[in-house]
Scaffold this motif. Structure first.
Motif, PDB file in Angstrom:
ATOM      1  N   CYS A 289       4.708  -6.945   1.470  1.00 49.15           N
ATOM      2  CA  CYS A 289       3.658  -6.444   1.512  1.00 49.15           C
ATOM      3  C   CYS A 289       2.801  -7.971   2.419  1.00 49.15           C
ATOM      4  CB  CYS A 289       2.683  -6.012   0.654  1.00 49.15           C
ATOM      5  SG  CYS A 289       1.237  -6.243   1.389  1.00 49.15           S
ATOM      6  N   SER A 290       2.599  -8.044   3.210  1.00 49.52           N
ATOM      7  CA  SER A 290       1.881  -9.821   3.677  1.00 49.52           C
ATOM      8  C   SER A 290       0.306  -9.278   3.491  1.00 49.52           C
ATOM      9  CB  SER A 290       1.738  -9.880   5.035  1.00 49.52           C
ATOM     10  OG  SER A 290       3.236  -9.542   5.389  1.00 49.52           O
TER      11      SER A 290
ATOM     12  N   CYS B 294       5.943  -5.454   6.206  1.00 51.94           N
ATOM     13  CA  CYS B 294       5.447  -6.316   7.175  1.00 51.94           C
ATOM     14  C   CYS B 294       5.389  -7.191   6.544  1.00 51.94           C
ATOM     15  CB  CYS B 294       3.359  -5.846   5.943  1.00 51.94           C
ATOM     16  SG  CYS B 294       3.186  -4.121   6.378  1.00 51.94           S
TER      17      CYS B 294
ATOM     18  N   ARG C 152       1.746  -3.970  11.502  1.00 51.56           N
ATOM     19  CA  ARG C 152       2.129  -1.966  11.476  1.00 51.56           C
ATOM     20  C   ARG C 152       2.108  -2.175  12.871  1.00 51.56           C
ATOM     21  NH1 ARG C 152       3.700   0.809   7.932  1.00 51.56           N
ATOM     22  NH2 ARG C 152       4.216  -1.028   5.962  1.00 51.56           N
TER      23      ARG C 152
ATOM     24  N   ASN D 116       3.405   1.738   3.085  1.00 52.62           N
ATOM     25  CA  ASN D 116       4.556   0.916   2.205  1.00 52.62           C
ATOM     26  C   ASN D 116       5.686   1.678   1.143  1.00 52.62           C
ATOM     27  OD1 ASN D 116       5.297  -0.326   3.943  1.00 52.62           O
ATOM     28  ND2 ASN D 116       5.167  -2.144   1.776  1.00 52.62           N
TER      29      ASN D 116
ATOM     30  N   GLN E 265      -3.941   3.835   7.978  1.00 52.07           N
ATOM     31  CA  GLN E 265      -5.035   2.495   7.599  1.00 52.07           C
ATOM     32  C   GLN E 265      -6.724   3.344   7.977  1.00 52.07           C
ATOM     33  OE1 GLN E 265      -4.781   0.540   6.022  1.00 52.07           O
ATOM     34  NE2 GLN E 265      -2.208   0.219   6.491  1.00 52.07           N
TER      35      GLN E 265
ATOM     36  N   CYS F 146       0.873  -1.182   0.064  1.00 59.69           N
ATOM     37  CA  CYS F 146       0.359   0.365   0.110  1.00 59.69           C
ATOM     38  C   CYS F 146       0.649   1.187   0.382  1.00 59.69           C
ATOM     39  CB  CYS F 146      -0.817   0.264   1.210  1.00 59.69           C
ATOM     40  SG  CYS F 146      -0.058   0.288   3.063  1.00 59.69           S
TER      41      CYS F 146
HETATM   42 FE1  F3S Z   1      -0.014  -2.148   3.327  1.00 57.22          FE
HETATM   43 FE2  F3S Z   1       0.355  -4.997   2.804  1.00 57.22          FE
HETATM   44 FE3  F3S Z   1       1.355  -3.948   4.817  1.00 57.22          FE
HETATM   45  S1  F3S Z   1      -1.201  -3.342   2.878  1.00 57.22           S
HETATM   46  S2  F3S Z   1      -0.074  -2.170   5.470  1.00 57.22           S
HETATM   47  S3  F3S Z   1       2.111  -2.775   3.231  1.00 57.22           S
HETATM   48  S4  F3S Z   1       0.367  -5.597   4.646  1.00 57.22           S
END
Ligand code: F3S
Ligand code: SAH
Ligand code: SF4
Length: 477
Positions: free
Chosen positions: A76-77, A110, A198, A43, A229, A40
């Protein structure tokens, strides 16, 4: 042919894997950093903080990972496939590392937070694993690796907001920039890994946010996007010295107004709004300031109240519809976009139909749509069985994507024949004979270059035709 690129894109596909290069600003010692970001906007914004920290410690950046001394991948996770993409990319770095054993490979973000030291066992080429709240420790961790030990710091913090670090604007068009206003999330939606990767929600000092926006405006930027968020739960109480009177707490509506006051020439956008928290005060503030863009990303996830309860979203179908009604009442021209998950645990065919009927009710301008992907450690993974077969999830997703394509087209067709104020953000992807930018509602607008106007100028564009994702027009005086 319809252009499907916007409506069917996912968050993590949207800007995946961008490399960065910038002029070295600190005193360089010749070490080169390559950083690639997934996931996102938070990041991407964090990568700008990482670059800032390392440039202050002697690094310069490169766009070519093959010439780097340090390669970072900011991960990202959110869904299984987001993690798979990172693992595939790491395989590509392996070849470079075998030729250059001194290369330091780091995993940030993440996935680093989720997997912690396990990452070092699973992916042998990784030297350093750093979670989103530990970036100040990066120079020290790199030193450790240079001394021959692998390094991990995945401590989450209740306070860290990196408020004092000026992000280095990466891949910037010099016109729009992101500003993180908060970190973490306290919501515990049952499908979501973010609260684990996070940490706790915390709001950044309002004064440092306004200062950053003002500095951006002073250096020519025309648009800022405030990121969090759940921006509607922003809350900051200014600190005062002993004996001084307390200052009032600043909520998101107050913050929006403070940033909007910087200049009518500075456009304000924000993301993401949570339907449970978006207040009429925020909507009235948006209506009051012409420069706060009339666009709200309001993820619904499901149109069915039972599913919403299982998701722990803490609103129901009626609440969501009432919030949409308020947006339409207070700002009739406001665009609304959403996120949808199909095939969440136990979702029935009728409940899926409720999501489609919600889409008919709102007629979203855009949507990001996903098949449910179980994430280890989340409440849903612990409590419910991921029992909807993949082909049913996919079929429901296709139905939702097709519906959204109709609605996107219907919405954008309303803009044909009307004049829009557009900020020129750059040249169109397809041709440098065209400019591109967005209108107030966040619709992409493409129009022929006119030498009288440059990138960063506002122009008035008459919409002449459209696809489901782009309005095509010409500048009018
Ligand atoms: Fe964003 Fe992915 Fe982390 S959507 S907050 S980078 S799990
Ligand atoms: N904070 C934002 C969402 C951030 S994640 C909010 O509350 O709306 C972005 C989107 O990814 C979510 O809105 C959701 O639609 C999707 N998502 C999150 N976890 C998911 C999962 N396990 N499977 C599929 N999609 C998921
Ligand atoms: Fe995840 Fe929910 Fe927080 Fe959004 S609000 S980041 S979906 S837990």
């Amino acid at each position: 042919m319809l252009d499907l690129s916007h409506t069917t894109k996912t968050h993590d596909e949207e800007r995946q894997g961008e490399a960065v290069e910038l002029a070295p600003t600190g005193k360089s010692d010749g070490r080169k950093l390559y950083i690639e970001s997934y996931g996102c906007q938070m990041n991407f914004s964090d990568s700008e903080i990482v670059a800032s920290i390392l440039i202050d410690n002697g690094f310069e950046t490169t766009k070519d990972y093959k010439e780097a001394d340090v390669v970072f991948i900011n991960t990202c996770s959110i869904r299984e496939n987001a993690e798979q993409r990172v693992r595939n990319r790491l395989k590509e770095f392996e070849a470079v590392k075998s030729k250059n054993p001194g290369l330091i490979v780091g995993v940030l973000g993440c996935m680093a937070e989720r997997l912690k030291a396990k990452f070092l066992e699973e992916e042998k080429l990784v030297d350093v694993v750093v979670g989103p709240d530990a970036y100040r420790d990066l120079p020290n961790l790199i030193d450790k690796v240079e001394d021959g030990t692998k390094a991990v710091n995945v401590l989450l913090s209740r306070e860290e907001t990196y408020a004092d670090i000026s992000p280095v604007r990466l891949n910037s068009n010099g016109v729009s920039a992101f500003i993180s206003i908060m970190r973490g999330c306290d919501n515990m939606c049952s499908f979501c890994v973010v609260p684990f990767t996070r940490g706790r929600e915390r709001s950044r000092d309002a004064e440092s946010i306004v200062r950053e926006a003002q500095n951006l405006f002073n250096s020519g930027y025309k648009e800022v996007t405030l990121l969090g968020q759940n921006v509607d739960s922003y809350k900051y109480t200014p600190k005062v010295n002993d004996g001084e009177p307390e200052l009032p707490t600043i909520n998101f509506a107050n913050l929006l107004a403070l940033v909007a006051e910087i200049s009518p020439e500075l456009r304000i956008r924000f993301s993401t709004s949570h339907p449970k928290d978006i207040t009429d005060e925020v909507l009235h503030t948006m209506a009051k300031y012409e420069n706060i863009c009339k666009y709200i990303h309001l993820p619904v996830q499901s149109g069915n109240s039972r599913v919403l309860e299982l998701m722990n979203r803490t609103y129901d179908r009626e609440w969501y519809m009432e919030r949409v009604d308020s947006i339409r009442r207070i700002m009739p021209t406001c665009a609304i976009s959403t996120d949808v998950i199909t095939g969440f645990c136990t979702e029935t065919e009728e409940e899926h139909q409720d999501t489609l009927s919600m889409m008919n009710y709102v007629k979203y301008d855009f949507a990001y749509m996903f098949a449910y992907s179980e994430r280890p450690g989340t409440l849903a993974a612990k409590r419910f069985e991921d029992d909807i077969p993949e082909e049913i999830k996919k079929r429901r997703l296709t139905e939702i994507v097709n519906k959204q394509l109709e609605h996107s087209l219907e919405r954008i067709q309303q803009y044909v024949g009307k004049v829009h104020k557009v900020l020129i953000e750059g040249y169109s992807k397809r041709s440098d004979k065209d400019y591109c930018g967005r209108n107030d509602q966040n619709t992409l607008v493409v129009f022929p270059v006119d030498e009288r106007y440059k990138i960063g100028d506002y122009v008035y564009v008459l919409g002449e035709s459209c696809t489901s994702a782009t309005l095509i027009g010409k500048i009018v005086d």
